[in-house]
Design a protein around this motif. Structure first.
Motif, PDB file in Angstrom:
ATOM      1  N   GLY A 106       0.853  -1.170   0.000  1.00  0.00           N
ATOM      2  CA  GLY A 106       0.000   0.000   0.000  1.00  0.00           C
ATOM      3  C   GLY A 106       0.893   1.225   0.000  1.00  0.00           C
ATOM      4  O   GLY A 106       2.075   1.143  -0.331  1.00  0.00           O
ATOM      5  N   ALA A 107       0.343   2.371   0.398  1.00  0.00           N
ATOM      6  CA  ALA A 107       1.100   3.624   0.471  1.00  0.00           C
ATOM      7  C   ALA A 107       0.995   4.153   1.892  1.00  0.00           C
ATOM      8  O   ALA A 107      -0.112   4.436   2.368  1.00  0.00           O
ATOM      9  N   PHE A 108       2.120   4.271   2.565  1.00  0.00           N
ATOM     10  CA  PHE A 108       2.136   4.702   3.955  1.00  0.00           C
ATOM     11  C   PHE A 108       1.420   6.046   4.103  1.00  0.00           C
ATOM     12  O   PHE A 108       1.696   6.997   3.382  1.00  0.00           O
ATOM     13  N   GLY A 109       0.497   6.113   5.037  1.00  0.00           N
ATOM     14  CA  GLY A 109      -0.201   7.357   5.353  1.00  0.00           C
ATOM     15  C   GLY A 109      -1.319   7.739   4.392  1.00  0.00           C
ATOM     16  O   GLY A 109      -1.979   8.746   4.606  1.00  0.00           O
ATOM     17  N   ALA A 110      -1.521   6.949   3.355  1.00  0.00           N
ATOM     18  CA  ALA A 110      -2.550   7.279   2.369  1.00  0.00           C
ATOM     19  C   ALA A 110      -3.911   6.756   2.805  1.00  0.00           C
ATOM     20  O   ALA A 110      -4.013   5.829   3.608  1.00  0.00           O
ATOM     21  N   ASP A 111      -4.960   7.340   2.250  1.00  0.00           N
ATOM     22  CA  ASP A 111      -6.316   6.823   2.411  1.00  0.00           C
ATOM     23  C   ASP A 111      -6.467   5.720   1.376  1.00  0.00           C
ATOM     24  O   ASP A 111      -6.484   5.986   0.174  1.00  0.00           O
ATOM     25  N   MET A 112      -6.518   4.485   1.845  1.00  0.00           N
ATOM     26  CA  MET A 112      -6.485   3.326   0.952  1.00  0.00           C
ATOM     27  C   MET A 112      -7.800   2.555   1.007  1.00  0.00           C
ATOM     28  O   MET A 112      -8.459   2.509   2.039  1.00  0.00           O
ATOM     29  N   ALA A 113      -8.142   1.934  -0.111  1.00  0.00           N
ATOM     30  CA  ALA A 113      -9.266   1.002  -0.184  1.00  0.00           C
ATOM     31  C   ALA A 113      -8.659  -0.382  -0.406  1.00  0.00           C
ATOM     32  O   ALA A 113      -8.033  -0.639  -1.432  1.00  0.00           O
ATOM     33  N   VAL A 114      -8.814  -1.255   0.586  1.00  0.00           N
ATOM     34  CA  VAL A 114      -8.224  -2.593   0.528  1.00  0.00           C
ATOM     35  C   VAL A 114      -9.332  -3.603   0.272  1.00  0.00           C
ATOM     36  O   VAL A 114     -10.348  -3.606   0.966  1.00  0.00           O
ATOM     37  N   SER A 115      -9.135  -4.449  -0.716  1.00  0.00           N
ATOM     38  CA  SER A 115     -10.084  -5.506  -1.053  1.00  0.00           C
ATOM     39  C   SER A 115      -9.383  -6.848  -0.894  1.00  0.00           C
ATOM     40  O   SER A 115      -8.192  -6.970  -1.188  1.00  0.00           O
ATOM     41  N   LEU A 116     -10.156  -7.842  -0.443  1.00  0.00           N
ATOM     42  CA  LEU A 116      -9.570  -9.163  -0.293  1.00  0.00           C
ATOM     43  C   LEU A 116     -10.631 -10.237  -0.410  1.00  0.00           C
ATOM     44  O   LEU A 116     -11.801  -9.996  -0.157  1.00  0.00           O
ATOM     45  N   THR A 117     -10.166 -11.403  -0.799  1.00  0.00           N
ATOM     46  CA  THR A 117     -10.974 -12.600  -0.716  1.00  0.00           C
ATOM     47  C   THR A 117     -10.289 -13.469   0.317  1.00  0.00           C
ATOM     48  O   THR A 117      -9.231 -14.051   0.055  1.00  0.00           O
ATOM     49  N   ASN A 118     -10.878 -13.497   1.521  1.00  0.00           N
ATOM     50  CA  ASN A 118     -10.296 -14.229   2.641  1.00  0.00           C
ATOM     51  C   ASN A 118     -10.453 -15.718   2.366  1.00  0.00           C
ATOM     52  O   ASN A 118     -11.522 -16.178   1.975  1.00  0.00           O
ATOM     53  N   ASP A 119      -9.396 -16.458   2.554  1.00  0.00           N
ATOM     54  CA  ASP A 119      -9.362 -17.893   2.280  1.00  0.00           C
ATOM     55  C   ASP A 119      -9.432 -18.655   3.590  1.00  0.00           C
ATOM     56  O   ASP A 119      -8.512 -18.624   4.398  1.00  0.00           O
ATOM     57  N   GLY A 120     -10.526 -19.319   3.840  1.00  0.00           N
ATOM     58  CA  GLY A 120     -10.675 -20.126   5.054  1.00  0.00           C
ATOM     59  C   GLY A 120     -11.969 -19.844   5.801  1.00  0.00           C
ATOM     60  O   GLY A 120     -12.816 -20.694   5.866  1.00  0.00           O
ATOM     61  N   PRO A 121     -12.170 -18.727   6.394  1.00  0.00           N
ATOM     62  CA  PRO A 121     -11.239 -17.612   6.561  1.00  0.00           C
ATOM     63  C   PRO A 121     -10.187 -17.908   7.635  1.00  0.00           C
ATOM     64  O   PRO A 121     -10.488 -18.546   8.640  1.00  0.00           O
ATOM     65  N   ILE A 122      -8.989 -17.468   7.366  1.00  0.00           N
ATOM     66  CA  ILE A 122      -7.882 -17.566   8.314  1.00  0.00           C
ATOM     67  C   ILE A 122      -7.405 -16.152   8.579  1.00  0.00           C
ATOM     68  O   ILE A 122      -6.935 -15.463   7.671  1.00  0.00           O
ATOM     69  N   THR A 123      -7.560 -15.701   9.828  1.00  0.00           N
ATOM     70  CA  THR A 123      -7.118 -14.371  10.247  1.00  0.00           C
ATOM     71  C   THR A 123      -6.408 -14.516  11.582  1.00  0.00           C
ATOM     72  O   THR A 123      -6.952 -15.100  12.510  1.00  0.00           O
ATOM     73  N   ILE A 124      -5.171 -13.987  11.665  1.00  0.00           N
ATOM     74  CA  ILE A 124      -4.351 -14.160  12.857  1.00  0.00           C
ATOM     75  C   ILE A 124      -3.745 -12.827  13.278  1.00  0.00           C
ATOM     76  O   ILE A 124      -3.244 -12.070  12.453  1.00  0.00           O
ATOM     77  N   TRP A 125      -3.803 -12.570  14.593  1.00  0.00           N
ATOM     78  CA  TRP A 125      -3.246 -11.367  15.214  1.00  0.00           C
ATOM     79  C   TRP A 125      -1.878 -11.725  15.783  1.00  0.00           C
ATOM     80  O   TRP A 125      -1.741 -12.725  16.489  1.00  0.00           O
ATOM     81  N   LEU A 126      -0.863 -10.925  15.498  1.00  0.00           N
ATOM     82  CA  LEU A 126       0.486 -11.165  16.014  1.00  0.00           C
ATOM     83  C   LEU A 126       1.033  -9.905  16.679  1.00  0.00           C
ATOM     84  O   LEU A 126       0.934  -8.814  16.109  1.00  0.00           O
ATOM     85  N   ASP A 127       1.643 -10.084  17.839  1.00  0.00           N
ATOM     86  CA  ASP A 127       2.397  -9.025  18.511  1.00  0.00           C
ATOM     87  C   ASP A 127       3.820  -9.555  18.718  1.00  0.00           C
ATOM     88  O   ASP A 127       3.995 -10.662  19.220  1.00  0.00           O
ATOM     89  N   ILE A 128       4.799  -8.761  18.354  1.00  0.00           N
ATOM     90  CA  ILE A 128       6.208  -9.131  18.573  1.00  0.00           C
ATOM     91  C   ILE A 128       6.838  -8.012  19.380  1.00  0.00           C
ATOM     92  O   ILE A 128       6.682  -6.873  19.099  1.00  0.00           O
TER      93      ILE A 128
END
Length: 145
Positions: free
Chosen positions: A123-145
């Protein structure tokens, strides 16, 4: 660093009506640099994500990584992942890195993923973005490092 990753069959990001990044099978990675993060955390996050076994093998089990499948990564900066909603109804974002640090770490993370042999789109850092996706599964995971 904080990331929300989604296994996708396709994903894209548009800015001002123009597609600036898109992938087929792989991961959509929403990434946020937090205060105190550094290049080592970026490298650690990239290594973790690249090795997560969340893609199915021939037996239908989640046993393959992004590296194993040769999938791509669409990497999108997302400072709102730092949201603090503990007080009131308006989220606070003070835990996110300052914009200049956030941009540098976002770019570092893109480089780290590329260095692991992963095809990346962004994407573009700091921009107003429109993100589209086709989630597969759905598999969604949250990570903190």
């Amino acid at each position: 660093m904080r990331a929300l990753i989604q296994r996708v069959t396709a994903a894209s990001v548009r800015v001002a009506g123009e597609t600036i990044g898109e992938i087929d099978q792989g991961l959509l990675i929403l990434i946020c640099a937090m205060q105190g993060d550094d290049a080592a955390k970026s490298a650690q996050m990239a290594a973790k994500i690249s090795k997560l076994r969340i893609f199915t093998d021939d037996a239908g089990k989640m046993n393959r990584s992004l590296v194993d499948t040769g999938g791509s990564a669409l990497i999108v900066s997302q400072f709102t992942l730092a949201a603090d909603t503990s007080r009131g109804n308006r989220p606070g974002f003070s835990a996110a890195a300052r914009p200049d640090e956030g941009k540098a770490l976002y770019e570092q993370f893109i480089d780290d993923m590329g260095a692991l042999g992963i095809n990346t789109a962004t994407g573009a850092f700091g921009a107003d973005m429109a993100v589209s996706l086709t989630n597969d599964g759905p598999i969604t995971i949250w990570l903190d490092i």
